[in-house]
Design an enzyme around this catalytic site. Structure first.
Site, PDB file in Angstrom:
ATOM      1  N   ASP A  85       0.874  -1.159   0.000  1.00 52.98           N
ATOM      2  CA  ASP A  85       0.000   0.000   0.000  1.00 52.98           C
ATOM      3  C   ASP A  85       0.925   1.226   0.000  1.00 52.98           C
ATOM      4  O   ASP A  85       2.122   1.103   0.289  1.00 52.98           O
ATOM      5  CB  ASP A  85      -0.858  -0.049   1.278  1.00 52.98           C
ATOM      6  CG  ASP A  85      -1.675   1.210   1.461  1.00 52.98           C
ATOM      7  OD1 ASP A  85      -2.329   1.636   0.487  1.00 52.98           O
ATOM      8  OD2 ASP A  85      -1.648   1.787   2.566  1.00 52.98           O
ATOM      9  N   LEU A  86       0.398   2.379  -0.342  1.00 50.71           N
ATOM     10  CA  LEU A  86       1.259   3.579  -0.413  1.00 50.71           C
ATOM     11  C   LEU A  86       1.117   4.458   0.843  1.00 50.71           C
ATOM     12  O   LEU A  86       2.031   4.548   1.674  1.00 50.71           O
ATOM     13  CB  LEU A  86       0.888   4.383  -1.672  1.00 50.71           C
ATOM     14  CG  LEU A  86       1.568   5.735  -1.835  1.00 50.71           C
ATOM     15  CD1 LEU A  86       3.067   5.580  -2.056  1.00 50.71           C
ATOM     16  CD2 LEU A  86       0.961   6.490  -3.027  1.00 50.71           C
ATOM     17  N   ASP A  87      -0.061   5.097   0.965  1.00 54.38           N
ATOM     18  CA  ASP A  87      -0.271   6.059   2.052  1.00 54.38           C
ATOM     19  C   ASP A  87      -0.182   5.372   3.407  1.00 54.38           C
ATOM     20  O   ASP A  87      -0.943   4.454   3.699  1.00 54.38           O
ATOM     21  CB  ASP A  87      -1.666   6.705   1.915  1.00 54.38           C
ATOM     22  CG  ASP A  87      -1.806   7.524   0.642  1.00 54.38           C
ATOM     23  OD1 ASP A  87      -0.913   8.322   0.356  1.00 54.38           O
ATOM     24  OD2 ASP A  87      -2.822   7.360  -0.058  1.00 54.38           O
ATOM     25  N   THR A  93       1.673  10.091   4.185  1.00 55.86           N
ATOM     26  CA  THR A  93       0.700  11.018   3.609  1.00 55.86           C
ATOM     27  C   THR A  93      -0.636  10.934   4.331  1.00 55.86           C
ATOM     28  O   THR A  93      -1.488  11.791   4.137  1.00 55.86           O
ATOM     29  CB  THR A  93       0.487  10.705   2.108  1.00 55.86           C
ATOM     30  OG1 THR A  93       0.580   9.292   1.957  1.00 55.86           O
ATOM     31  CG2 THR A  93       1.503  11.389   1.244  1.00 55.86           C
ATOM     32  N   LYS A 145      -9.020   5.423   6.208  1.00 56.56           N
ATOM     33  CA  LYS A 145      -7.764   4.897   5.674  1.00 56.56           C
ATOM     34  C   LYS A 145      -8.027   3.738   4.721  1.00 56.56           C
ATOM     35  O   LYS A 145      -8.755   2.813   5.055  1.00 56.56           O
ATOM     36  CB  LYS A 145      -6.842   4.444   6.812  1.00 56.56           C
ATOM     37  CG  LYS A 145      -6.239   5.611   7.566  1.00 56.56           C
ATOM     38  CD  LYS A 145      -5.202   5.136   8.563  1.00 56.56           C
ATOM     39  CE  LYS A 145      -4.623   6.309   9.323  1.00 56.56           C
ATOM     40  NZ  LYS A 145      -3.758   5.867  10.432  1.00 56.56           N
ATOM     41  N   SER A 165      -2.687   0.569  -4.214  1.00 53.37           N
ATOM     42  CA  SER A 165      -3.197   1.727  -3.464  1.00 53.37           C
ATOM     43  C   SER A 165      -4.513   2.219  -4.038  1.00 53.37           C
ATOM     44  O   SER A 165      -4.726   2.183  -5.250  1.00 53.37           O
ATOM     45  CB  SER A 165      -2.173   2.869  -3.529  1.00 53.37           C
ATOM     46  OG  SER A 165      -2.752   4.072  -3.076  1.00 53.37           O
ATOM     47  N   ALA A 166      -5.372   2.734  -3.149  1.00 56.49           N
ATOM     48  CA  ALA A 166      -6.647   3.306  -3.589  1.00 56.49           C
ATOM     49  C   ALA A 166      -6.468   4.712  -4.149  1.00 56.49           C
ATOM     50  O   ALA A 166      -7.386   5.275  -4.742  1.00 56.49           O
ATOM     51  CB  ALA A 166      -7.602   3.363  -2.395  1.00 56.49           C
ATOM     52  N   LYS A 219     -11.126  -1.079  -1.226  1.00 56.12           N
ATOM     53  CA  LYS A 219     -10.809  -1.973  -0.112  1.00 56.12           C
ATOM     54  C   LYS A 219     -11.942  -1.835   0.910  1.00 56.12           C
ATOM     55  O   LYS A 219     -12.424  -0.726   1.089  1.00 56.12           O
ATOM     56  CB  LYS A 219      -9.475  -1.565   0.537  1.00 56.12           C
ATOM     57  CG  LYS A 219      -8.273  -1.638  -0.414  1.00 56.12           C
ATOM     58  CD  LYS A 219      -7.042  -0.995   0.213  1.00 56.12           C
ATOM     59  CE  LYS A 219      -5.887  -0.927  -0.778  1.00 56.12           C
ATOM     60  NZ  LYS A 219      -4.701  -0.220  -0.267  1.00 56.12           N
ATOM     61  N   GLU A 242       0.196  -3.341   4.698  1.00 55.77           N
ATOM     62  CA  GLU A 242      -0.949  -2.427   4.807  1.00 55.77           C
ATOM     63  C   GLU A 242      -0.997  -1.720   6.164  1.00 55.77           C
ATOM     64  O   GLU A 242      -0.667  -2.317   7.181  1.00 55.77           O
ATOM     65  CB  GLU A 242      -2.246  -3.235   4.688  1.00 55.77           C
ATOM     66  CG  GLU A 242      -2.991  -3.101   3.400  1.00 55.77           C
ATOM     67  CD  GLU A 242      -3.522  -1.703   3.097  1.00 55.77           C
ATOM     68  OE1 GLU A 242      -3.573  -0.847   4.005  1.00 55.77           O
ATOM     69  OE2 GLU A 242      -3.893  -1.461   1.954  1.00 55.77           O
ATOM     70  N   ASP A 243      -1.437  -0.454   6.148  1.00 56.19           N
ATOM     71  CA  ASP A 243      -1.590   0.265   7.419  1.00 56.19           C
ATOM     72  C   ASP A 243      -3.057   0.477   7.783  1.00 56.19           C
ATOM     73  O   ASP A 243      -3.354   1.051   8.839  1.00 56.19           O
ATOM     74  CB  ASP A 243      -0.914   1.647   7.358  1.00 56.19           C
ATOM     75  CG  ASP A 243      -1.693   2.607   6.479  1.00 56.19           C
ATOM     76  OD1 ASP A 243      -2.080   2.194   5.362  1.00 56.19           O
ATOM     77  OD2 ASP A 243      -1.945   3.746   6.906  1.00 56.19           O
TER      78      ASP A 243
HETATM   79  C1  BG6 Z   1      -5.744   5.699   0.279  1.00 56.23           C
HETATM   80  C2  BG6 Z   1      -5.828   6.470   1.558  1.00 56.23           C
HETATM   81  O1  BG6 Z   1      -4.433   5.271   0.076  1.00 56.23           O
HETATM   82  O2  BG6 Z   1      -6.144   6.495  -0.815  1.00 56.23           O
HETATM   83  C3  BG6 Z   1      -7.215   7.040   1.741  1.00 56.23           C
HETATM   84  O3  BG6 Z   1      -5.519   5.623   2.654  1.00 56.23           O
HETATM   85  C4  BG6 Z   1      -7.583   7.870   0.529  1.00 56.23           C
HETATM   86  O4  BG6 Z   1      -7.254   7.797   2.919  1.00 56.23           O
HETATM   87  C5  BG6 Z   1      -7.474   7.013  -0.727  1.00 56.23           C
HETATM   88  O5  BG6 Z   1      -8.915   8.370   0.642  1.00 56.23           O
HETATM   89  C6  BG6 Z   1      -7.807   7.781  -1.994  1.00 56.23           C
HETATM   90  O6  BG6 Z   1      -6.814   8.740  -2.219  1.00 56.23           O
HETATM   91  P1  BG6 Z   1      -6.874   9.911  -3.269  1.00 56.23           P
HETATM   92  O7  BG6 Z   1      -5.453  10.431  -3.268  1.00 56.23           O
HETATM   93  O8  BG6 Z   1      -7.245   9.304  -4.585  1.00 56.23           O
HETATM   94  O9  BG6 Z   1      -7.869  10.891  -2.793  1.00 56.23           O
HETATM   95 MG    MG Z   2      -2.643   3.164   3.624  1.00 57.21          MG
END
Ligand code: BG6
Ligand code: MG
Length: 226
Positions: free
Chosen positions: A21-23, A29, A57, A126-127, A157, A181-182
């Site tokens: 996962d990224l964030d 972030t 998240k 990542s989402a 997710k 994953e966090d």
């Molecule tokens: C996920 C975050 O990685 O991305 C979420 O954990 C976030 O908090 C989601 O809403 C979507 O991100 P973005 O950058 O497309 O708004």
């Molecule tokens: Mg995350």
């Protein structure tokens, strides 16, 4: 002293890929997402706490907004929601505009390097629709053999779509992947996809993960006992 991270033997047999996962896993972030949502919630007169933020998240931008509106007991039409989500994203992109490789979380580079050196394939799952922008700012793009982000999935997710697409792009089976994953929703997504999941964060929150690490710090591939 070398600290080995014990992973169940049967889970580690045949592992061919890691999906990150990224964030909140590679870069912090998550705090900027929180700040931007908090700012929006304040404009809407909704009380939004750091505990509420855990629910956001890992879930998509629109779903995050829906959760905030549900907390505030507010119903809005689709166009208004699209505008609000855009507004949040403009703030968020402003907050992350100064990201540099220095913001990569401790130990991540060493872990990625040792992973690649051991022939393990690496994907992003990542989402976030801002993933490419962030990876680019952090100079991380080249580590990934496949990148599945919010622009490539339609199911958020805990649906496992993002990780299953990652496994497919890497040409490996779900059972051959470990997901890092966090987020609670992300841990569930990995498990729903039949993958082994290492939570990054707190054991109290990531209860469903197979194993929880507080971060990568001095963890390298060799220290995961394979
Ligand atoms: C996920 C975050 O990685 O991305 C979420 O954990 C976030 O908090 C989601 O809403 C979507 O991100 P973005 O950058 O497309 O708004
Ligand atoms: Mg995350």
């Amino acid at each position: 002293m070398v600290v080995y991270i014990k992973i169940k033997e049967e889970a580690m047999q045949n592992i061919k890929a890691f999906i990150f996962d990224l964030d909140g896993v590679l870069v912090d972030t998550a705090k900027y997402h929180y700040l931007a949502w908090k700012r929006l919630a304040e404009e809407l007169n909704i009380e939004f706490s750091i505990q509420d933020n855990e629910r956001l998240k890992g879930v998509s931008r629109m779903q995050s907004l829906d959760i905030i509106l549900e907390i505030g007991n507010i119903t809005l039409n689709r166009d208004t929601k699209i505008q609000l989500a855009q507004k949040k994203n403009i703030w968020y992109v402003e907050y992350i505009s100064n990201l540099t490789p220095k913001d990569i979380l401790p130990g991540v580079i060493g872990f990625l390097e040792s992973t690649k050196a051991n022939g393990i394939k690496v994907a992003l799952g990542s989402a976030s629709k801002n993933s490419m922008l962030i990876l680019d700012k952090l100079n991380l793009t080249n580590y990934f053999d496949a990148i599945i982000d919010g622009t490539k999935v339609s199911k958020a997710k805990p649906n496992p779509e993002v990780f299953l697409k990652g496994a497919k792009a890497l040409k490996v089976l779900p059972s051959q992947c470990i997901v890092f994953e966090d987020a609670e929703a992300g841990v569930e997504a990995a498990i729903n996809g039949g993958m082994y999941c290492i939570g990054i964060g707190s054991k109290d929150i990531l209860k469903k993960a197979h194993l929880v690490l507080s971060g990568f710090y001095d963890i390298t591939f060799d220290k995961l006992k394979l």
